[in-house]
Write an enzyme that holds these catalytic residues in place. Structure first.
Site, PDB file in Angstrom:
ATOM      1  N   CYS A  21      33.823  17.004  24.996  1.00  0.00           N
ATOM      2  CA  CYS A  21      32.790  16.008  24.768  1.00  0.00           C
ATOM      3  C   CYS A  21      31.473  16.727  24.554  1.00  0.00           C
ATOM      4  O   CYS A  21      31.350  17.922  24.827  1.00  0.00           O
ATOM      5  CB  CYS A  21      32.675  15.049  25.955  1.00  0.00           C
ATOM      6  SG  CYS A  21      34.165  14.085  26.262  1.00  0.00           S
ATOM      7  N   ASN A  38      30.445  16.085  30.247  1.00  0.00           N
ATOM      8  CA  ASN A  38      31.383  16.917  29.499  1.00  0.00           C
ATOM      9  C   ASN A  38      32.140  17.750  30.507  1.00  0.00           C
ATOM     10  O   ASN A  38      31.540  18.539  31.244  1.00  0.00           O
ATOM     11  CB  ASN A  38      30.650  17.826  28.507  1.00  0.00           C
ATOM     12  CG  ASN A  38      31.570  18.882  27.908  1.00  0.00           C
ATOM     13  OD1 ASN A  38      32.763  18.653  27.749  1.00  0.00           O
ATOM     14  ND2 ASN A  38      31.014  20.040  27.592  1.00  0.00           N
ATOM     15  N   GLY A  39      33.453  17.590  30.548  1.00  0.00           N
ATOM     16  CA  GLY A  39      34.257  18.361  31.476  1.00  0.00           C
ATOM     17  C   GLY A  39      35.379  17.532  32.056  1.00  0.00           C
ATOM     18  O   GLY A  39      35.787  16.516  31.484  1.00  0.00           O
ATOM     19  N   SER A  95      38.642  26.312  11.357  1.00  0.00           N
ATOM     20  CA  SER A  95      38.408  27.102  12.561  1.00  0.00           C
ATOM     21  C   SER A  95      38.855  28.548  12.414  1.00  0.00           C
ATOM     22  O   SER A  95      38.385  29.422  13.133  1.00  0.00           O
ATOM     23  CB  SER A  95      39.116  26.461  13.755  1.00  0.00           C
ATOM     24  OG  SER A  95      40.505  26.334  13.499  1.00  0.00           O
ATOM     25  N   ASP A 152      44.605  31.954  12.007  1.00  0.00           N
ATOM     26  CA  ASP A 152      44.161  30.727  12.662  1.00  0.00           C
ATOM     27  C   ASP A 152      43.642  31.087  14.046  1.00  0.00           C
ATOM     28  O   ASP A 152      43.848  32.201  14.534  1.00  0.00           O
ATOM     29  CB  ASP A 152      45.302  29.721  12.751  1.00  0.00           C
ATOM     30  CG  ASP A 152      44.806  28.275  12.837  1.00  0.00           C
ATOM     31  OD1 ASP A 152      43.581  28.070  12.932  1.00  0.00           O
ATOM     32  OD2 ASP A 152      45.646  27.357  12.807  1.00  0.00           O
ATOM     33  N   ASP A 153      42.956  30.124  14.682  1.00  0.00           N
ATOM     34  CA  ASP A 153      42.337  30.399  15.979  1.00  0.00           C
ATOM     35  C   ASP A 153      43.335  30.365  17.120  1.00  0.00           C
ATOM     36  O   ASP A 153      43.229  31.136  18.082  1.00  0.00           O
ATOM     37  CB  ASP A 153      41.204  29.395  16.248  1.00  0.00           C
ATOM     38  CG  ASP A 153      41.716  27.968  16.294  1.00  0.00           C
ATOM     39  OD1 ASP A 153      42.014  27.479  17.390  1.00  0.00           O
ATOM     40  OD2 ASP A 153      41.834  27.349  15.220  1.00  0.00           O
TER      41      ASP A 153
END
Length: 506
Positions: A37, A138-139, A319, A381-382
């Site tokens: 978030c 956020n978390g 990404s 890719d990540d």
């Protein structure tokens, strides 16, 4: 609170028994990490709501399911919370006009706890004994279920299914005198990861968990303080970055200035490594490091550890782009955009038949045949979660004429679930947790497959390697070294029947 399904080991499946195409029904995006978030707050600015909306636009990558803003003006709080993207609601002048006041907090959401319903959209707001209180989070709290059940047992009525509401009720029920004392008492009761921005009728308050797992930065615009998840939210409004909020710090802004509290004993910080691997925007500065440069360094280290004879380096957009640049620069192999991403694909798509479902990946990714036909390519890719998108992209590259398709991941294998705000499957849903490298290679159909080592992650960030006695980051998804107590998860493992209670609460 995220719904932990237990660290349940699964028996490695045979190649024929692991049908990744079944996941197309569940998730068009397939093999991706879900963003967390984003939070934003500003104090003392006459255009607080409009600035908050712009800040949330910059943080949109952290959550695309819902957005909300709460402001305060002349004795009254104002709230607008909606499902959908920031631009769906907050680009309209009439909405901003309904949010008067010179202080505001905002939130963009991806649901790691609770469903995608309006009552879970943040910031959450309640009228407390001392006045109104809004909070954006956020978390993820690792004792949120335990606290929630205790609160309900004592008569608390919950209006949402998100762990953020637990924080609100803890503040409301505190017997301390000053608001900030009640707020800190609530923080001392919670475990896990959090970056909070909160609003009262007089104050903007920011708080970061004692290990600094979730990021929070301080900025300034026209002399007005700003709190945000990432520096990219400051850049979009022309604000100046001041500093990171320190792990365990509580900072309060009001008409008299700022007040800093440090209610927790100091301990070595453990910021989330996935902020660098995936979550943060490449143009953000996290913990004093350029995310873009770190991801390039991951790619260069990947090339050191896992070279292969190929003709072109191809990123899996978006990404994988910085790591692919780093891989190309270190190896000397040309970089090519062999996959073109369509940025205008919606999050939902009706796929009535199997043949149409199989075409779904092409809505998001399309091969650039001119760059890959007849060539040996390496895809960068990540990370790899379930393997669904990786399998489809490898197949797409072969269909477009690639002679060889090698796959490299700019992070280690993900073998453990997360309980701090990343929406990962339980262990049984993680491909690397239940399969060897060779089994994974066969499943996704690549000619070779390799991951960046955990020591390589640390070396790319300027350390000699990972020190097990003093890890610098929250890297538990790779190592199993969780940085905090997992109170709720432990209770579920000890009493499996509580899984149903956990699902109801989340």
């Amino acid at each position: 609170m995220k719904t932990p399904s237990g660290d349940q080991s699964a028996t490695p499946s045979s190649k024929s028994g692991y049908d990744l195409d079944d996941d197309l029904d569940k998730d068009l995006n397939g093999d991706t990490l879900r963003e967390e978030c984003g939070v934003f707050g500003i104090f003392g600015h006459p255009e607080a709501a409009a600035i908050t909306a712009l800040g949330l636009h910059a943080l949109q990558h952290r959550g695309q399911e819902a957005a909300g803003i709460v402001t305060y003006d002349h004795g009254r709080f104002h709230s607008e919370r909606r499902l959908g993207l920031v631009g769906d609601t907050f680009s309209r002048a009439e909405v901003i006009e309904r949010l008067p006041g010179n202080m505001a907090v905002g939130h963009v959401r991806y649901s790691t706890t609770g469903g995608t319903i309006l009552r879970n959209v943040q910031p959450l707001f309640a009228e407390l004994n001392a006045g109104g209180f809004a909070v954006a989070h956020n978390g993820n709290l690792t004792n949120g279920l335990s606290l929630r059940r205790e609160l309900v047992r004592h008569g608390t009525v919950m209006q949402s299914t998100t762990d953020t509401e637990v924080i609100l009720h803890l503040v409301a029920q505190s017997k301390r005198g000053r608001f900030i004392e009640r707020y800190i008492e609530a923080l001392r009761a919670i475990e896990g990861a959090y970056a909070l921005v909160s609003l009262t009728n007089k104050k903007l308050v920011g708080a970061r968990d004692p290990l600094g797992i979730r990021p929070l930065v301080l900025g300034e615009l026209d002399g007005c303080p700003i709190l945000a998840s990432e520096t990219c939210a400051l850049d979009i409004i022309g604000a100046k970055y001041v500093r990171d909020i320190e792990p365990g710090e509580v900072i309060v802004f009001d008409e008299h200035g700022q007040e800093i509290h440090k209610p927790f004993p100091p301990q070595p910080p453990r910021p989330c490594i996935f902020e660098y691997i995936y979550f943060a925007r490449p143009d953000s500065i996290v913990g004093g490091r350029s995310v873009y440069e770190v991801r390039k360094a991951f790619g260069a280290q990947l090339a050191r550890e896992n070279p292969v004879e190929v003709d072109v380096v191809v990123p899996v957009p978006d990404s994988g782009v910085p790591a692919a640049v780093g891989y190309s620069q270190f190896s000397g192999v040309p970089f090519e955009l062999g996959i073109i991403r369509n940025h205008y694909v919606g999050r939902t798509f009706i796929q009535p038949t199997q043949s149409v479902r199989e075409l779904g990946v092409r809505m998001k990714h399309a091969p650039n045949r001119a760059a890959i036909e007849g060539k040996r390519i390496i895809l960068i890719d990540d990370s790899l979660v379930r393997g669904t998108t990786s399998k489809k992209i490898v197949r797409m590259m072969r269909d477009a004429g690639a002679k060889e398709v090698h796959f490299r991941l700019a992070s280690p294998p993900i073998v453990n679930p997360d309980y701090y705000g990343i929406d990962l499957p339980d262990r049984g849903g993680l491909l690397a947790a239940t399969h060897s490298i060779e089994e994974m290679r066969e499943i996704i159909g690549a000619d070779s497959l390799a991951f960046l080592s955990i020591d390589g992650i640390y070396r790319a960030m300027g350390f000699d390697g990972r020190d097990p006695a003093n890890p610098k980051f929250a890297d538990h998804c790779f190592t199993g070294a969780y940085p905090t107590h997992l109170t709720d998860q432990t209770q579920v493992e000890q009493q499996p029947h509580q899984l149903s209670l956990l699902a109801e609460a989340s």
